[in-house]
Enzyme design. Structure first.
Site, PDB file in Angstrom:
ATOM      1  N   HIS A  98      82.729  -0.684  28.148  1.00  0.00           N
ATOM      2  CA  HIS A  98      81.877  -1.294  28.895  1.00  0.00           C
ATOM      3  C   HIS A  98      81.671  -0.627  30.326  1.00  0.00           C
ATOM      4  O   HIS A  98      80.846  -1.034  31.028  1.00  0.00           O
ATOM      5  CB  HIS A  98      82.509  -2.848  29.342  1.00  0.00           C
ATOM      6  CG  HIS A  98      83.790  -2.784  30.003  1.00  0.00           C
ATOM      7  ND1 HIS A  98      85.198  -2.927  29.697  1.00  0.00           N
ATOM      8  CD2 HIS A  98      83.757  -2.758  31.545  1.00  0.00           C
ATOM      9  CE1 HIS A  98      85.794  -2.744  30.594  1.00  0.00           C
ATOM     10  NE2 HIS A  98      85.237  -2.570  31.668  1.00  0.00           N
ATOM     11  N   ASP A 128      86.583  -1.925  22.664  1.00  0.00           N
ATOM     12  CA  ASP A 128      86.371  -1.523  23.977  1.00  0.00           C
ATOM     13  C   ASP A 128      86.974  -0.113  24.320  1.00  0.00           C
ATOM     14  O   ASP A 128      87.648   0.250  25.103  1.00  0.00           O
ATOM     15  CB  ASP A 128      86.619  -2.540  25.239  1.00  0.00           C
ATOM     16  CG  ASP A 128      86.271  -2.362  26.314  1.00  0.00           C
ATOM     17  OD1 ASP A 128      85.095  -1.762  26.571  1.00  0.00           O
ATOM     18  OD2 ASP A 128      86.471  -2.911  27.297  1.00  0.00           O
ATOM     19  N   SER A 204      88.808   0.131  34.967  1.00  0.00           N
ATOM     20  CA  SER A 204      88.424   0.219  33.801  1.00  0.00           C
ATOM     21  C   SER A 204      88.449   1.514  33.265  1.00  0.00           C
ATOM     22  O   SER A 204      87.639   2.550  33.756  1.00  0.00           O
ATOM     23  CB  SER A 204      86.859  -0.479  33.468  1.00  0.00           C
ATOM     24  OG  SER A 204      87.104  -1.737  33.002  1.00  0.00           O
TER      25      SER A 204
END
Length: 378
Positions: A98, A128, A204
């Site tokens: 993402h 992911d 992230s």
């Protein structure tokens, strides 16, 4: 076995990109108490010699942090910002899907602020994880990987990355839970490490590091946005084989949906239609991504309302359903109109209120923005 997040019904999970397309929120009803089966880390290959060489001599916590930061980067992708880390000697970075979705080329910035162009050579559609190649980083030694690691609650860890764009940030904590699983569309997360080290937007793709050995244990990917500091990390052992396959044989073509802008573009990278930015605005609101929604507003609109007040205005709003968007061309842009139905939580209960909205959309400093808006109740 059903999947669930073992948190209160009001808590939200965020996957931790920063900027457009990098943040998602979900709401889950509590299905179980905190708990879950312990994670059995899978050993996928024998790279223990490298790890042993690095950890043969006991290092101090400070030395481990300094060695780790050299291998961690900030990744900029379109309007998004996240983190990544070097995992092999080919200049390949592991990160979250993402963080880089919608881009084939990204900007990578190292500890010493050197910038390079990176190419996405592999990306998961429902997992992911992604791999970004930066040939210039071959000169750096990669992270030692804890492939045979068996996690235990209480293990001390470090989380590295660029939370809120603050590069080279390190937070500390422990593994506070095992075997957590849930879905955040379009990704499925299984057998995650639950961690107490604070992480947020921009973390992230950053590494979860063993504070005693300096080995990378996982990829920091999601966090509870309300309540106590609870984050989640994908175990490195669960994605390492796929990452190595991408590094050996890069994807010839990224999956559909990866390689364009977050809210619809033509092949030359321009927005296909002014209606798209209005649709993306509401998509961001429905995802709870108020940062992105606010960033789509023009400077004049933003000068009249702070981000805090903008966000507060939507905290009691649930899903917003859009009708057909109509477009009327104007000399300085376009007028986009749409009828919406908003789920509004009031003291008397939840109501569904209709509105007719009109937005002036135009370019500001080369970027398409929602310049003004007005609405009336239906």
């Amino acid at each position: 076995m059903s999947k669930g997040i073992w948190i209160s019904a009001l808590a939200s999970l965020i996957i931790l990109g920063l900027g457009g397309g990098g943040t998602y929120f979900i709401h889950r009803t509590a299905e179980n108490e905190l708990g879950g089966a312990p994670l059995l880390a899978v050993q996928t290959a024998a790279n223990a010699a490298t790890a042993a060489a690095v950890t043969k001599e006991k290092k101090t916590r400070k030395e481990i942090i300094e060695d780790s930061q050299i291998r961690v980067v900030t990744i900029e992708s379109g309007d998004g910002l996240g983190s990544g880390f070097l995992y092999n000697d080919q200049g390949d970075l592991l990160t979250n899907a993402h963080v880089v979705t919608g881009s084939q080329q990204v900007t990578v910035r190292t500890l010493n602020h050197e910038e390079y162009k990176g190419t996405v050579i592999g990306i998961g559609a429902d997992t992911d994880v992604a791999v970004v190649r930066v040939p210039e980083l071959k000169k750096l030694a990669p992270f030692p990987v804890a492939e045979g690691y068996k996690a235990e609650v209480g293990d001390e860890i470090l989380a590295l990355g660029s939370p809120l764009g603050l590069e080279n940030t390190v937070t500390t904590g422990i593994i506070s839970g095992l075997g957590r699983s849930f879905d955040i569309d379009p990704y499925t997360y299984s057998n995650l490490y639950q961690i107490s080290a604070p992480i947020t937007h921009g973390n992230s793709g950053g590494p979860l590091v063993n504070a005693e050995t300096g080995e990378v244990l996982g990829i920091n990917s999601a966090a509870v946005s309300e309540g106590p500091g609870i984050g989640f990390s994908i175990p490195i052992s669960s994605i390492l084989q796929q990452a190595r396959e991408w590094s050996k044989t890069p994807m010839a073509e990224l999956p559909a949906g990866d390689g364009g802008d977050e809210y619809g573009t033509d092949s030359d990278g321009t927005v296909a239609d002014e209606r798209d930015i209005v649709a993306f605005f509401y998509q961001s609101l429905n995802n709870g991504d108020y940062v992105t929604a606010y960033s789509l507003l023009g400077s004049e609109w933003q000068s009249g309302i702070s981000y805090e007040d903008f966000r507060a205005g939507y905290l009691n709003t649930g899903d917003i359903t859009l009708g057909s968007l109509t477009l009327e061309e104007q000399d300085d842009g376009a007028l986009v109109s749409v009828d919406i139905t908003a789920e509004e939580r009031r003291k008397s209960g939840t109501v569904y209120q209709g509105y007719r909205m009109s937005y002036s959309v135009g370019y500001e400093n080369g970027e398409l923005k929602i310049l003004h808006g007005k609405g009336e109740k239906l």
